[in-house]
Design a protein around this motif. Sequence first.
Motif, PDB file in Angstrom:
ATOM      1  N   GLN B 314       0.820  -1.215   0.000  1.00  0.00           N
ATOM      2  CA  GLN B 314       0.000   0.000   0.000  1.00  0.00           C
ATOM      3  C   GLN B 314       0.849   1.258   0.000  1.00  0.00           C
ATOM      4  OE1 GLN B 314      -2.423  -1.657   3.264  1.00  0.00           O
ATOM      5  NE2 GLN B 314      -4.018  -0.274   2.483  1.00  0.00           N
ATOM      6  N   ARG B 315       1.887   1.219   0.812  1.00  0.00           N
ATOM      7  CA  ARG B 315       2.766   2.369   0.913  1.00  0.00           C
ATOM      8  C   ARG B 315       3.384   2.711  -0.443  1.00  0.00           C
ATOM      9  NH1 ARG B 315       4.172   5.194   5.778  1.00  0.00           N
ATOM     10  NH2 ARG B 315       3.222   3.312   6.595  1.00  0.00           N
ATOM     11  N   MET B 316       3.863   1.683  -1.102  1.00  0.00           N
ATOM     12  CA  MET B 316       4.496   1.939  -2.403  1.00  0.00           C
ATOM     13  C   MET B 316       3.498   2.536  -3.382  1.00  0.00           C
ATOM     14  SD  MET B 316       6.934  -1.385  -2.833  1.00  0.00           S
ATOM     15  CE  MET B 316       8.164  -0.738  -3.899  1.00  0.00           C
ATOM     16  N   VAL B 317       2.276   2.027  -3.348  1.00  0.00           N
ATOM     17  CA  VAL B 317       1.253   2.567  -4.249  1.00  0.00           C
ATOM     18  C   VAL B 317       0.981   4.031  -3.905  1.00  0.00           C
ATOM     19  CG1 VAL B 317      -1.126   2.374  -5.062  1.00  0.00           C
ATOM     20  CG2 VAL B 317       0.207   0.303  -4.594  1.00  0.00           C
ATOM     21  N   ALA B 573      -1.118  -2.355 -15.676  1.00  0.00           N
ATOM     22  CA  ALA B 573      -0.572  -2.918 -14.438  1.00  0.00           C
ATOM     23  C   ALA B 573      -0.861  -1.995 -13.261  1.00  0.00           C
ATOM     24  CB  ALA B 573       0.928  -3.160 -14.590  1.00  0.00           C
ATOM     25  N   MET B 574      -0.736  -0.682 -13.495  1.00  0.00           N
ATOM     26  CA  MET B 574      -0.969   0.255 -12.389  1.00  0.00           C
ATOM     27  C   MET B 574      -2.445   0.323 -12.003  1.00  0.00           C
ATOM     28  SD  MET B 574       1.754   1.218 -11.021  1.00  0.00           S
ATOM     29  CE  MET B 574       0.873   2.116  -9.745  1.00  0.00           C
ATOM     30  N   VAL B 575      -3.338   0.200 -12.968  1.00  0.00           N
ATOM     31  CA  VAL B 575      -4.759   0.187 -12.628  1.00  0.00           C
ATOM     32  C   VAL B 575      -5.042  -1.021 -11.722  1.00  0.00           C
ATOM     33  CG1 VAL B 575      -7.096  -0.165 -13.527  1.00  0.00           C
ATOM     34  CG2 VAL B 575      -5.569   1.471 -14.630  1.00  0.00           C
ATOM     35  N   ARG B 576      -4.452  -2.160 -12.082  1.00  0.00           N
ATOM     36  CA  ARG B 576      -4.639  -3.365 -11.282  1.00  0.00           C
ATOM     37  C   ARG B 576      -4.083  -3.165  -9.877  1.00  0.00           C
ATOM     38  NH1 ARG B 576      -1.168  -8.733 -11.832  1.00  0.00           N
ATOM     39  NH2 ARG B 576      -2.393 -10.125 -10.511  1.00  0.00           N
ATOM     40  N   ILE B 577      -2.858  -2.648  -9.824  1.00  0.00           N
ATOM     41  CA  ILE B 577      -2.201  -2.455  -8.530  1.00  0.00           C
ATOM     42  C   ILE B 577      -2.980  -1.472  -7.661  1.00  0.00           C
ATOM     43  CG2 ILE B 577      -0.168  -1.338  -7.506  1.00  0.00           C
ATOM     44  CD1 ILE B 577       1.477  -2.726  -9.759  1.00  0.00           C
ATOM     45  N   ARG B 578      -3.399  -0.367  -8.272  1.00  0.00           N
ATOM     46  CA  ARG B 578      -4.133   0.623  -7.479  1.00  0.00           C
ATOM     47  C   ARG B 578      -5.477   0.093  -7.005  1.00  0.00           C
ATOM     48  NH1 ARG B 578      -1.952   4.439 -10.896  1.00  0.00           N
ATOM     49  NH2 ARG B 578      -3.809   4.396 -12.209  1.00  0.00           N
ATOM     50  N   HIS B 579      -6.089  -0.689  -7.853  1.00  0.00           N
ATOM     51  CA  HIS B 579      -7.361  -1.295  -7.479  1.00  0.00           C
ATOM     52  C   HIS B 579      -7.173  -2.196  -6.244  1.00  0.00           C
ATOM     53  CE1 HIS B 579     -10.888  -3.866  -7.649  1.00  0.00           C
ATOM     54  NE2 HIS B 579     -10.078  -4.903  -7.714  1.00  0.00           N
ATOM     55  N   GLN B 580      -6.098  -2.953  -6.238  1.00  0.00           N
ATOM     56  CA  GLN B 580      -5.850  -3.845  -5.109  1.00  0.00           C
ATOM     57  C   GLN B 580      -5.504  -3.064  -3.844  1.00  0.00           C
ATOM     58  OE1 GLN B 580      -2.943  -6.520  -6.801  1.00  0.00           O
ATOM     59  NE2 GLN B 580      -4.524  -7.718  -7.843  1.00  0.00           N
ATOM     60  N   ALA B 581      -4.747  -1.984  -4.026  1.00  0.00           N
ATOM     61  CA  ALA B 581      -4.407  -1.162  -2.864  1.00  0.00           C
ATOM     62  C   ALA B 581      -5.671  -0.535  -2.276  1.00  0.00           C
ATOM     63  CB  ALA B 581      -3.413  -0.071  -3.257  1.00  0.00           C
ATOM     64  N   LEU B 582      -6.600  -0.172  -3.165  1.00  0.00           N
ATOM     65  CA  LEU B 582      -7.863   0.408  -2.722  1.00  0.00           C
ATOM     66  C   LEU B 582      -8.670  -0.613  -1.920  1.00  0.00           C
ATOM     67  CD1 LEU B 582      -9.145   3.221  -3.426  1.00  0.00           C
ATOM     68  CD2 LEU B 582     -10.633   1.975  -4.989  1.00  0.00           C
ATOM     69  N   ASP B 583      -8.718  -1.848  -2.403  1.00  0.00           N
ATOM     70  CA  ASP B 583      -9.384  -2.912  -1.658  1.00  0.00           C
ATOM     71  C   ASP B 583      -8.790  -3.030  -0.252  1.00  0.00           C
ATOM     72  OD1 ASP B 583     -11.154  -3.602  -3.614  1.00  0.00           O
ATOM     73  OD2 ASP B 583     -10.019  -5.332  -4.351  1.00  0.00           O
ATOM     74  N   LEU B 584      -7.469  -2.990  -0.188  1.00  0.00           N
ATOM     75  CA  LEU B 584      -6.804  -3.121   1.113  1.00  0.00           C
ATOM     76  C   LEU B 584      -7.164  -1.946   2.016  1.00  0.00           C
ATOM     77  CD1 LEU B 584      -3.248  -4.377   0.036  1.00  0.00           C
ATOM     78  CD2 LEU B 584      -4.982  -5.688   1.250  1.00  0.00           C
ATOM     79  N   GLU B 586      -9.807  -0.353   2.071  1.00  0.00           N
ATOM     80  CA  GLU B 586     -11.180  -0.484   2.536  1.00  0.00           C
ATOM     81  C   GLU B 586     -11.405  -1.740   3.352  1.00  0.00           C
ATOM     82  OE1 GLU B 586     -13.312  -0.164  -1.114  1.00  0.00           O
ATOM     83  OE2 GLU B 586     -13.097   2.013  -1.176  1.00  0.00           O
ATOM     84  N   GLY B 587     -10.305  -2.423   3.666  1.00  0.00           N
ATOM     85  CA  GLY B 587     -10.410  -3.606   4.505  1.00  0.00           C
ATOM     86  C   GLY B 587     -10.995  -4.816   3.783  1.00  0.00           C
ATOM     87  N   GLN B 588     -10.971  -4.765   2.448  1.00  0.00           N
ATOM     88  CA  GLN B 588     -11.482  -5.915   1.695  1.00  0.00           C
ATOM     89  C   GLN B 588     -10.339  -6.774   1.201  1.00  0.00           C
ATOM     90  OE1 GLN B 588     -13.672  -4.139  -1.440  1.00  0.00           O
ATOM     91  NE2 GLN B 588     -15.259  -3.325  -0.078  1.00  0.00           N
TER      92      GLN B 588
END
Lengths: 242, 631
Positions: B314-317, B573-584, B586-588
């Motif tokens: 998350q930090r890196m994102v 790749a960045m859309v994917r990564i950011r999407h995953q960071a967003l999930d994190l 939000e606690g998902q």
Amino acid sequence: MPGSEKTAGVKAPLPWSQRFVQLAEEARDPRIKAFYCAGMVDESTPLEEVPLLAMDFETTGFDSSKHGIVSIGLVPMSHRRIHCREARHWVVKPRVALDETSVVIHGITHSDVAAAPDLSDVIDELLEYMAGRVIVVHHRSIERAFLDVALKARTGEGIQFPVIDTMELEARLHRSKAPGIIDWLLRRRPASIRLADSRERYHLPYYRPHHALTDALATAELLQAQIAHRFSPQQAISELWQ
Amino acid sequence: METEQLEILDFLRRHAPFSDLPEETLAWVASSVDVAYYKADTQITAFGDEIDGLYVVRSGSVEVFRRSGDLYNRLSEGGFFGEFALLRNGKVRFPAKALEDTLVYIIPAEVFHELFENHELFADGVEVEDKTRLRQAVARREDANELMTSKIKTLVQREPVAIDSGATVREACQRMSAESVSSLLILRDESGQSSKDTSLSHSMLDGIITDRDIRNRLVTPGLDYDTPVTEIMSTGLVTVEHNQLVFEAMLLMLRHNLHHLPVLKDSKPIGVIAISDIIRYESQNSLFVVSSIFRQTDREGLAALKPEVRSCFQRMVNEDANSRMIGSAMAVIGRSFKQRLLELAEDKLGKPPVPYCFLALGSMARDEQSIVTDQDNAIILDNSFDPDQHDEYFRQLAEFVCDGLSECGYSYCTGGIMATNPKWRQPLQVWQDYFAQWIDKPTPQSLLDSSIFFDLEGVWGKTQWAEQLNQMVAARARRSPRFLASMARNALNRTPPLGFFKDFVMEADGRQSNSINIKRRGTAPMVDLIRVHTLAVGSRARNSFERLRDIIDAGILPKGRGPDLRDALEFIAMVRIRHQALDLDEGQEPDNSVVPENLSDFERKNLKDAFQILSNAQKFLRFRYQSGRSI
């Protein structure tokens, strides 16, 4: 020399604009009369003000006395723009037999021409297109001679008009002097002034040859390139036409 | 005009965005163009000119400029310009100049507008063709990322503290205390003599000592304080140049497990950077995680690091690292988990009965790991392996590692590509036969099952065997057109979605869906297609960006397509990564399923561009390798 070509029916080499006035008076066929009446730009008109029409014929052979026209391509243009929207293309029925070798070249077959109109059916429109414009061709002897013969056969009258010949413009550059001993020693061959080869020198793309419309377009583009590299739009038309 | 303009029609048919138009429309467009020729160096359109159409480069090349005079874009055959002006007020904003002798086809403004209104694909295509927009989107990310662009010298706080190589440890300690530093450079002057003059300009770097060396190499073994400093210093130093990137320093430290890096300029030390310096840039960075991994003494301890890995991600994102950096940091972490688990397994099970190599496959091998990832692994065994005698050991070892990885957040591979599967725990000879079979007698199914093995890396043990296999693949694949054709066919199985419209995804067949699997429809097909070209050019690079560089160097792609692909890959790749960071955030539980609704307009538009580039690249792949045709 500009405007000085000797043609039957004209005693003295009048400038083209005056010649058109004279020819208009002499013409009897109303279509040809109308063509001349539309007039011709003055010799001193700068290139940029001259309406142009690139023209190409596919024929059954090279001898205008023996061979006939099978297709005509026309592309109106100026020194800046080529207008495909107003381009025209006709397949016409020659009054002489198609021979096999020419079919191979231009790909227009017996059945194509069997269904095609006679040139007389398109004369009106053809001359309307040409009226008031300076014709642009690559290798003037074909179009000028064939059209002259074809009109004579159908109207009893020939036709004259000035042309800008892109091949001749290339020849001025590449054939201006006879090859010397040095060229011979170096095995230098004179540059080809054929349409495709000329186009290549100006970095124009390769177009498949022998379609009247494509060749007319190819010629139009070549003239634009020649103007861009070697002439100025302000130059008098008399320096280019014949 | 009655007859189609043969050459113009052919040309338009071959070039996006016209290639998607119906044939009759195309004929109408072809017959409406104006043609113009521009000599090299002449102006085509000037700022503020009334634009009369869309200019398509037929031959030659064109440069488009910003008003400031900066180069904005360079176009070659098939490129076009003028769309900005046409879509806005009709005045030229980006002047264009012929770089070479150039022929342009001009699509009249009214024809352009008609196409733009009535043909969605064309409208999309027009905007996609503004590739610079995507490039800028990617470049902005890079600019924003300090780690990626900062030079090491910016981290150097002070002149290095140094002592000559004739000193004793006592003197060294006094010096360190006086200067309150935790490391000390040991210098020797250039004549090879120890240097009394510690001015740095005439000295060579001999070694380094740190607090830790004093503890571990002097105090613990009980040496005398007057021991020469040269006896406890570290030599053969890893150093960095002052103008290298902070990111590179970080990777060096990761790779060699270092805490201090001397910084050189013209071969002279100008400072030392410590881990703490980098931590200022990245407080919870991957270095921390990696060192924690190696400190753990059991699987439970490793599993407990899962939240740290996630917050590192998350930090890196959040700090705007690019996909390359995140992908390789995550791969380093994944690899470290594997290595530590293998150490622990060997501690528990004893020394292996025959040598082996533990393999990482897929994204980890490519240095492109994300936070949501399967474990794909395998084992190469020594050819002397005897199943009856040895397999029980490796079965247990594999089970220990795979279970451990699962506990650490790397889920079991659904396709069963794991070292626990006996099929993927084989002697080197068998592996060589596997690869020979896949390459020499490919079937679409065998390749579908095995393509993951073409990204392979040794992470533990006899890693040179993995290199042998890589070498074999690189040498053999390029000579096998049938294999490349089969790989290409597989790479075309997954297509990018057509585009986004409001809150849903439009499929090519008109279907709509509320989400896309960004891995299945984006990164995976991209990686697949890059792999085929990579194999075809015989490159041994494993990272997709490095592979792309080799592909571009090999010159097999049409002009300009390589950089476009690189930008498209980075963006997806960045859309994917950011999407995953967003999930994190939000606690998902993070996944690969991206909902267009959650994308910004900017992302949606750029993603569309990127998918279009991917789709074009797939068309090219089909064309290049179809029906077993060779290179």
